[in-house]
Design a protein around this motif. Structure first.
Motif, PDB file in Angstrom:
ATOM      1  N   ASN A 197       0.837  -1.199   0.000  1.00 51.43           N
ATOM      2  CA  ASN A 197       0.000   0.000   0.000  1.00 51.43           C
ATOM      3  C   ASN A 197       0.861   1.233   0.000  1.00 51.43           C
ATOM      4  O   ASN A 197       1.638   1.446   0.927  1.00 51.43           O
ATOM      5  N   SER A 198       0.715   2.056  -0.974  1.00 55.17           N
ATOM      6  CA  SER A 198       1.667   3.147  -1.098  1.00 55.17           C
ATOM      7  C   SER A 198       1.154   4.464  -0.528  1.00 55.17           C
ATOM      8  O   SER A 198       1.928   5.341  -0.214  1.00 55.17           O
ATOM      9  N   ARG A 199      -0.140   4.633  -0.408  1.00 51.51           N
ATOM     10  CA  ARG A 199      -0.662   5.876   0.171  1.00 51.51           C
ATOM     11  C   ARG A 199      -1.168   5.562   1.573  1.00 51.51           C
ATOM     12  O   ARG A 199      -2.127   4.816   1.752  1.00 51.51           O
ATOM     13  N   ILE A 200      -0.522   6.153   2.543  1.00 54.08           N
ATOM     14  CA  ILE A 200      -0.836   5.826   3.940  1.00 54.08           C
ATOM     15  C   ILE A 200      -1.443   7.039   4.635  1.00 54.08           C
ATOM     16  O   ILE A 200      -0.904   8.139   4.563  1.00 54.08           O
ATOM     17  N   LEU A 201      -2.567   6.794   5.299  1.00 54.61           N
ATOM     18  CA  LEU A 201      -3.230   7.849   6.068  1.00 54.61           C
ATOM     19  C   LEU A 201      -2.977   7.599   7.553  1.00 54.61           C
ATOM     20  O   LEU A 201      -3.173   6.481   8.040  1.00 54.61           O
ATOM     21  N   ILE A 202      -2.531   8.628   8.252  1.00 51.92           N
ATOM     22  CA  ILE A 202      -2.345   8.518   9.697  1.00 51.92           C
ATOM     23  C   ILE A 202      -3.378   9.414  10.367  1.00 51.92           C
ATOM     24  O   ILE A 202      -3.425  10.624  10.116  1.00 51.92           O
ATOM     25  N   VAL A 203      -4.226   8.799  11.180  1.00 51.85           N
ATOM     26  CA  VAL A 203      -5.275   9.555  11.857  1.00 51.85           C
ATOM     27  C   VAL A 203      -4.851   9.737  13.313  1.00 51.85           C
ATOM     28  O   VAL A 203      -4.764   8.760  14.070  1.00 51.85           O
ATOM     29  N   GLY A 204      -4.564  10.967  13.693  1.00 51.25           N
ATOM     30  CA  GLY A 204      -4.067  11.242  15.046  1.00 51.25           C
ATOM     31  C   GLY A 204      -2.558  11.356  15.008  1.00 51.25           C
ATOM     32  O   GLY A 204      -1.851  10.352  14.990  1.00 51.25           O
ATOM     33  N   LEU A 205      -2.068  12.592  15.000  1.00 51.81           N
ATOM     34  CA  LEU A 205      -0.635  12.812  14.803  1.00 51.81           C
ATOM     35  C   LEU A 205       0.008  13.174  16.141  1.00 51.81           C
ATOM     36  O   LEU A 205       0.466  14.297  16.343  1.00 51.81           O
ATOM     37  N   GLY A 206       0.033  12.207  17.046  1.00 54.06           N
ATOM     38  CA  GLY A 206       0.706  12.400  18.330  1.00 54.06           C
ATOM     39  C   GLY A 206       2.136  11.904  18.240  1.00 54.06           C
ATOM     40  O   GLY A 206       2.718  11.878  17.151  1.00 54.06           O
ATOM     41  N   LEU A 207       2.700  11.504  19.375  1.00 53.65           N
ATOM     42  CA  LEU A 207       4.087  11.041  19.371  1.00 53.65           C
ATOM     43  C   LEU A 207       4.271   9.826  18.468  1.00 53.65           C
ATOM     44  O   LEU A 207       5.171   9.793  17.631  1.00 53.65           O
ATOM     45  N   ILE A 208       3.410   8.820  18.640  1.00 48.91           N
ATOM     46  CA  ILE A 208       3.594   7.581  17.876  1.00 48.91           C
ATOM     47  C   ILE A 208       3.119   7.758  16.429  1.00 48.91           C
ATOM     48  O   ILE A 208       3.826   7.376  15.486  1.00 48.91           O
ATOM     49  N   GLY A 209       1.953   8.361  16.250  1.00 47.27           N
ATOM     50  CA  GLY A 209       1.484   8.625  14.887  1.00 47.27           C
ATOM     51  C   GLY A 209       2.499   9.456  14.110  1.00 47.27           C
ATOM     52  O   GLY A 209       2.819   9.162  12.948  1.00 47.27           O
ATOM     53  N   GLY A 210       3.031  10.468  14.751  1.00 43.87           N
ATOM     54  CA  GLY A 210       4.025  11.321  14.120  1.00 43.87           C
ATOM     55  C   GLY A 210       5.323  10.585  13.813  1.00 43.87           C
ATOM     56  O   GLY A 210       5.954  10.812  12.780  1.00 43.87           O
ATOM     57  N   SER A 211       5.711   9.698  14.717  1.00 38.80           N
ATOM     58  CA  SER A 211       6.948   8.947  14.499  1.00 38.80           C
ATOM     59  C   SER A 211       6.777   7.920  13.374  1.00 38.80           C
ATOM     60  O   SER A 211       7.703   7.683  12.596  1.00 38.80           O
ATOM     61  N   TYR A 212       5.596   7.306  13.291  1.00 40.22           N
ATOM     62  CA  TYR A 212       5.279   6.429  12.146  1.00 40.22           C
ATOM     63  C   TYR A 212       5.383   7.227  10.850  1.00 40.22           C
ATOM     64  O   TYR A 212       5.954   6.772   9.861  1.00 40.22           O
ATOM     65  N   ALA A 213       4.752   8.418  10.857  1.00 37.82           N
ATOM     66  CA  ALA A 213       4.755   9.251   9.660  1.00 37.82           C
ATOM     67  C   ALA A 213       6.184   9.534   9.205  1.00 37.82           C
ATOM     68  O   ALA A 213       6.529   9.371   8.033  1.00 37.82           O
ATOM     69  N   LYS A 214       7.017   9.918  10.164  1.00 40.59           N
ATOM     70  CA  LYS A 214       8.408  10.249   9.868  1.00 40.59           C
ATOM     71  C   LYS A 214       9.145   9.050   9.251  1.00 40.59           C
ATOM     72  O   LYS A 214       9.839   9.183   8.233  1.00 40.59           O
ATOM     73  N   ALA A 215       8.958   7.895   9.881  1.00 45.40           N
ATOM     74  CA  ALA A 215       9.646   6.687   9.400  1.00 45.40           C
ATOM     75  C   ALA A 215       9.156   6.303   8.011  1.00 45.40           C
ATOM     76  O   ALA A 215       9.947   5.958   7.125  1.00 45.40           O
ATOM     77  N   LEU A 216       7.858   6.355   7.797  1.00 49.88           N
ATOM     78  CA  LEU A 216       7.292   5.886   6.531  1.00 49.88           C
ATOM     79  C   LEU A 216       7.560   6.875   5.398  1.00 49.88           C
ATOM     80  O   LEU A 216       7.796   6.472   4.258  1.00 49.88           O
TER      81      LEU A 216
END
Lengths: 284, 284
Positions: B6-25
């Motif tokens: 899956n190439s388009r990823i949606l992150i719902v809730g950009l807290g510490l973990i959501g934000g860190s996932y976003a950064k890594a991905l």
């Protein structure tokens, strides 16, 4: 660089803290002699240039040539050492220790000690969950607290001397507490903390927990790796202060449990906000 | 490099973990969209190239264009979100979460969820005592554990997909637990641990303790800096497991106190040796 006038330093007991003192002081140019019953510790310290010379027995000449003596012994062994060997000490020698409890040893030692030497107690708050000179590391003193624990028997010169020792080794904060204040504080900050870590670790015998854990459990149980001989002695020698804080903690923890059990969420959050506020004092 | 399809990823809730996932991905080349009610979090994430685009409202087109959705929401908000917006999800979308409790949400969400999308629960054990995308850091996943929490409703493909996600982000160990096993384990390793830290911190209102403390107290109270809203919700949603471990801990701690009070040194040392042995499993 600040300087302490005594140039030949004897370290009795070459464990983690004694060894780390030796390393720091030798690096500063002092002549460091160690007395330590474990030959392998002496060998290690010599090979790694942590000391200048080392002995497994207590020789009058060795002790008598030291301007300053730092004792890294367990409390009872320390008292016995003074009783047995204090005659060997050089007149005018300055003595300090690294012992984790104070009331139970400081008064006794000062009472029996010769008038021509001075023992000024101190506590470097730099312990680690590893032991022995093999783990010695003079970086543990950076950012660490150092507590001077004087009594009426100590002189201003003695207090200045041990403060100077702490400063040249690199402690970041130096405080003065009475033996009673020290033991009360240590009952909370150090001993209670170790009791909690041990109790948390013994709650479960599941060997697979490491596969699931985050950092918080690892941090809270780091010191559950504990030297049972040393800590049981420290606990018993500071029993009243430790029990006082164990009971305060039990009360706090049981209150928290009741809030969770009863679903009193607002009180629970209030407690968390209080802990967050108090923890903020500790942010370095 | 391993790849998730899956190439388009949606992150719902950009807290510490959501934000860190976003950064890594995002670093790995995925297109990262965030939905987060706090505009300043979106602004920060855009300015720091943590996401490609971000929105404060839930737009059907935005949600519908995501191949995968990672939910970084509090448990109750997460359930409400699914109830309200699941119609927007793209057919075939893969969903996962980062929630700290499972039984109370996984079954409910899977029951209400459309048949043409899959929710496979997971728990990245990488929390910190800091919060918000402003503290996002994709290095927190290194050496961290990742737990996949499947039910009978999950497919082998779903389990493989979330395992792949964990691997490309850099988790060091990936395990599989049932929701019930997960919650029991987390009651001990994470929630009890936080209760202990809070209780230890609230034992004293002395503001000068920082002048005397060593590292052990600092380590045990690091997580006493706690998000009261999130953790009180997590506690209440896992009340039974947490209370079970709180009572086990109370028993262990009270037993230790009695040994100290009664001077039963051999039992005390035995307990310390047990804790040392068990802590050894955690040495990395």
């Amino acid at each position: 660089m600040e300087w302490i006038s005594n140039s030949r330093i004897l370290i009795v007991g070459l464990g983690l803290i004694g060894g780390s003192y030796a390393k720091a002081l030798k690096r500063l140019g002092y002549h460091i002699t160690a007395i330590e019953k474990r030959q392998s510790a002496i060998d290690y310290a010599l090979e790694n240039h942590i000391i200048n010379d080392g002995y497994t027995t207590v020789d009058p000449e060795i002790v008598g040539s030291a301007d300053a003596v730092i004792f890294g012994l367990y409390p009872k062994v320390f008292k016995d050492w003074i009783a047995q060997y204090q005659d060997y000490l050089k007149p005018g020698a300055m003595l300090t220790d690294v012992t984790g409890v104070k009331s139970c040893i400081v008064y006794d030692i000062q009472k029996m000690l010769r008038d021509d030497v001075e023992f000024i107690a101190s506590h470097p708050m730099a312990g680690r969950e590893v032991y022995g000179v093999e783990n010695a590391n003079d970086r543990i003193f950076r950012d660490a607290n150092f507590i001077i624990v004087p009594t009426d028997k100590n002189t201003p010169e003695g207090i200045r001397w041990v403060g100077g020792l702490a400063r040249i080794i690199g402690f970041s904060r130096i405080s003065v507490l009475s033996p009673e204040e020290h033991d009360e504080m240590i009952g909370y900050l150090s001993q209670l903390t170790h009791c909690i870590a041990v109790s948390l670790m013994t709650c479960s015998d599941n060997e697979h927990l490491v596969e699931y854990t985050g950092d918080s459990f690892r941090d809270l149980t780091r010191i559950a790796n504990i030297n049972d001989l040393m800590w049981s002695e420290l606990f018993m020698l500071n029993r009243d202060s430790l029990l006082k804080y164990m009971d305060i903690f039990l009360g706090e923890f049981a209150a928290l449990r009741d809030m969770i059990r009863d679903g009193r969420v607002e009180e629970l959050r209030e407690k968390m906000r209080l802990s967050t506020k108090r923890r903020a004092y500790f942010n370095k």
